[in-house]
Design an enzyme around this catalytic site. Structure first.
Site, PDB file in Angstrom:
ATOM      1  N   GLU A  86     100.036 -51.555  69.413  1.00 26.52           N
ATOM      2  CA  GLU A  86      98.600 -51.758  69.556  1.00 26.52           C
ATOM      3  C   GLU A  86      97.790 -50.565  69.022  1.00 26.52           C
ATOM      4  OE1 GLU A  86      96.967 -53.550  72.912  1.00 26.52           O
ATOM      5  OE2 GLU A  86      95.228 -53.575  71.600  1.00 26.52           O
ATOM      6  N   ASP A  87      98.229 -49.357  69.331  1.00 29.45           N
ATOM      7  CA  ASP A  87      97.378 -48.188  69.067  1.00 29.45           C
ATOM      8  C   ASP A  87      97.800 -47.321  67.887  1.00 29.45           C
ATOM      9  OD1 ASP A  87      95.996 -48.978  71.292  1.00 29.45           O
ATOM     10  OD2 ASP A  87      97.011 -47.590  72.647  1.00 29.45           O
TER      11      ASP A  87
END
Ligand code: MN
Length: 742
Positions: free
Chosen positions: A93-94
């Protein structure tokens, strides 16, 4: 808990390395060399991916995945795969790391868990709209079907975020804390993670109700010495006996959680000083297998020799564990100074399962009792999946039902074959029917309960034996939702009505199309919009539905007037109302008045729908049999109207004496649960109370159910309605409706 540490570029690496070693130490299972290598690889990958990121507190980001991994291993008891997944849980996700790369390096199992975690991340964080949140939550629970570890790691992630919530902004704090109270704590409860559930609840209370939280916390501190002294006095005689009997055990006297104390104060509306059970005594005995159960009961008898138990407060979750796997024996006894004290008795294994929940079962997978519990959680997950996978279920409604079910207590009931089933307390016969199978629920008309007949809304009790009675003629009623408590039953009933509404809409559309066709007006969306506006309806489908369900009187629907179109006077059967009113008065012989030119034609009532005064009717010009009068909601009628529009003529009931004589043939269908004298009850109402002529009656009874048709003569629909009402009111075991023969 974590001590505040100063971070400097110099000590950062040392701290990170130390935390990494702590994770390794906390894994309680044997780690192979191969495992160790994989864990190291995952750690290096995460460390590198997050290297330029910091948490809001200023600390290096990698400390968060490290902490999550440690919670998984130490507090939930998960193994190597979960540690690897925890390290990587925020990378896809990051950071730049792709799921493909993770799949390549760590295989499908890890990649699928990370995928699940990525999909559910930000479930609540990015959307304000509650319904979007609910939809996402549903998706999140769907990941249960792939691997329950997704949820367990998510809970660890949430727990660490809650423990470090101080560094967030006030707004985020409130948001995260309320989500935790709303979803994560109940979920932890349902998966049997009591320690985590309690901490999540206390932490969210700390941020949501800081004043109350601090008040209780301070009061607990103030009363600590006094409380410990009391506990010491209380356990003294018990420990003496336990030692003499040769038990290996441990006794804990712990205050209850702040959240639960506050709840009690609120619920019972009492001050802190009046909450009597501020703490519970827990006796954990070190015994194995067969011995566990009998030891717990032996200890129970020792405790109750010294203190008188409250018979209403004995909870035996050893013989019948909770669905989340919880096993324990609880009793509340009268301690010194006349104070009630709760005592929890369990084995070491039961205690570990109570604290760590689902995951701890795996540790004991060779223990038959634990294996049974694992499969009961699996069964629950399967049920959740079944509800979730229904594409029609509304996420928000589901969430409400689901949450309701997370916290409720359970009852145990038996099938006729003696199979044990768990249901939430207050579950009814109908819940039980849906629990067995949706089709059985939808057709349920009652049950034999311990061999007595009971209606579908009968509330079940612990130990009931239930045999469901069904009828093919049964259909759900609107009020069913008022007395079911399980999410599954609620969802299935709602779906049924949604489907019914869809079918009704299709019928409504045909009615409207026919009106347009007869009026020779094109059936366009513009025209439809004008009509919707006229009735102030939200949608076209609502218009269709209201037409079909007769909420809008279709005979009064004048589309020319609404659309401001000149009436087409050449169409015989679409005379405007004003012309009709001017017609010469009918003679008193006919009960039905046909449209203008056909008024002298012979007519008769169709056998398929047996119209009676009060019904919406129309005439259909047949070949050789004159005009047949049908009800407009006759199932044949839709076909006739759409295929032979030109043979349809208008018909209405005349207001005359003939129509007041009560000689219109109609039929009703009765069905229900057989009981003594039920047939004479029904016939009494018909012939004696209401003095209605019966033409024929046929009722048959089979396996405790009865069903039958009664042909009778009534005046009109009002008359028929009052009859149906009178029979329904006579007994909850009978259902009656007008019979349609087609
Ligand atoms: Mn995270």
């Amino acid at each position: 808990m974590n001590k505040p540490v100063e971070f400097t570029p110099e000590n950062e690496n040392a701290i990170i390395l130390k935390e990494y070693r702590n994770v390794l130490k906390s894994i309680k299972r044997n780690i192979t060399k191969e495992d160790k290598k994989l864990i190291r690889e995952a750690f290096t990958m995460a460390l590198d991916a997050h290297k330029n990121m910091r948490r809001k507190s200023g600390e290096p980001y990698i400390l968060h995945p490290l902490a999550v991994a440690r919670i998984c291993a130490e507090e939930i008891g998960l193994g190597v795969t979960s540690v690897i997944c925890s390290f990587l849980h925020d990378t896809v996700e990051d950071t730049d790391i792709s799921l493909d790369l993770i799949r390549l390096k760590f295989g499908d199992k890890v990649a699928n868990i990370i995928d699940g975690l990525t999909k559910i991340s930000g479930v609540f964080d990015q959307h304000e709209d509650r319904s979007i949140q609910a939809e996402n939550f549903r998706k999140m629970l769907l990941t249960l079907s792939s691997d329950v570890r997704v949820i367990l790691i998510k809970l660890a992630d949430r727990l660490h975020n809650m423990r470090t919530l101080d560094s967030m902004s006030e707004r985020s704090r409130l948001k995260i804390a309320s989500e935790t109270a709303y979803v994560y704590a109940p979920l932890a409860h349902r998966l049997g993670l009591y320690a985590i559930k309690t901490e999540l609840e206390d932490l969210s209370t700390k941020y949501l109700e800081p004043e109350s939280y601090n008040y209780v916390k301070n009061r607990l501190n103030e009363t600590k010495i006094q409380r410990n002294r009391y506990i010491k006095t209380f356990i003294e005689p018990i420990t003496k006996d336990l030692d003499e009997a040769g038990f290996v055990y441990e006794i804990k006297g712990r205050p209850k959680s702040i959240h639960s104390i506050l709840n009690k104060m609120k619920k019972q509306n009492i001050p802190f000083d009046e909450v009597y059970d501020l703490f519970a005594i827990r006796i954990i005995v070190d015994s194995f297998g067969e011995q566990e159960k009998s030891d717990c009961w032996k200890i129970y008898s020792i405790v109750t020799t010294h203190y008188k138990p409250n018979p209403d407060r004995l909870r035996d979750w050893i013989s019948n564990p909770k669905a989340n796997g919880y096993e324990s024996l609880h009793t509340t006894v009268m301690g010194p100074k006349g104070r009630w004290v709760e005592v929890q008795i369990r084995s070491k294994r039961m205690d570990e399962i109570a604290e760590k929940g689902y995951a701890a079962h795996w540790k004991y997978k060779d223990n038959p009792q634990a294996a049974k519990q694992t499969s009961s959680i699996e069964a629950w997950l399967a049920k959740v999946r079944e509800i979730l996978e229904n594409p029609d279920s509304n996420a928000l409604e589901f969430l409400d039902d689901f949450k309701l079910e997370l916290y409720t207590d359970e009852i145990f009931v038996f099938t006729p074959k003696g199979e044990l089933r768990k249901l939430p307390s207050k579950a009814t016969v109908l819940d039980f029917a849906f629990d067995i199978h949706s089709d059985i629920g939808l057709k349920c008309i009652g049950a034999k309960l311990n061999n007595k007949l009971v209606p579908i809304n009968h509330v079940l009790n612990n130990g009931d034996q239930v045999e469901i009675l069904t009828s093919n003629k049964q259909n759900p009623h609107e009020d069913w939702n008022d007395f079911v408590v399980t999410a599954k039953a609620k969802a299935k009933i709602r779906d049924f009505f949604k489907q019914a509404k869809l079918r009704a809409s299709a019928m409504g559309k045909e009615i409207l199309e026919r009106k347009f066709k007869n009026a020779k007006i094109p059936f366009t969306s513009d025209a439809l919009n004008t009509i919707i506006k006229h009735y102030k309806l939200p949608s076209v489908s609502e218009l269709y539905y209201q037409l079909a369900s007769e909420k809008i009187d279709r005979t009064r629907l004048n589309i020319q007037e609404i659309l401001k179109v000149e009436p087409n006077t050449t169409t015989e059967n679409q005379q405007p109302e004003s012309v009709q009113k001017n017609k010469p008065k009918q003679t008193a012989i006919d009960s039905v008045i046909l449209g203008e030119n056909e008024k002298d034609m012979a007519y008769s009532f169709a056998n398929c729908c047996n119209p009676i005064p009060g019904d919406d009717i129309f005439g259909f010009v047949t070949v050789g049999e004159g005009v047949k009068i049908h009800r407009t909601n006759c199932t044949n009628a839709i076909g006739l109207m759409s295929n032979y529009g030109y043979r349809i003529i208008k018909a209405r009931w005349a207001k005359n004496e003939l129509n007041n004589t009560g000689s219109f043939l109609t039929s009703i269908r009765v069905e229900g649960i057989d009981s003594v004298g039920i047939v004479s009850t029904i016939t009494d109402i018909i012939s004696k109370q209401l003095q209605i002529n019966m033409r024929s009656i046929s009722i048959s009874s089979n396996e405790g159910k009865f069903e039958g048709n009664i042909f009778l003569e009534v005046k009109d629909t009002k008359h028929l309605d009052s009859l149906i009402h009178a029979i329904t009111a006579a007994s909850p075991l009978i259902s009656v409706h007008r019979l349609d023969l087609n």
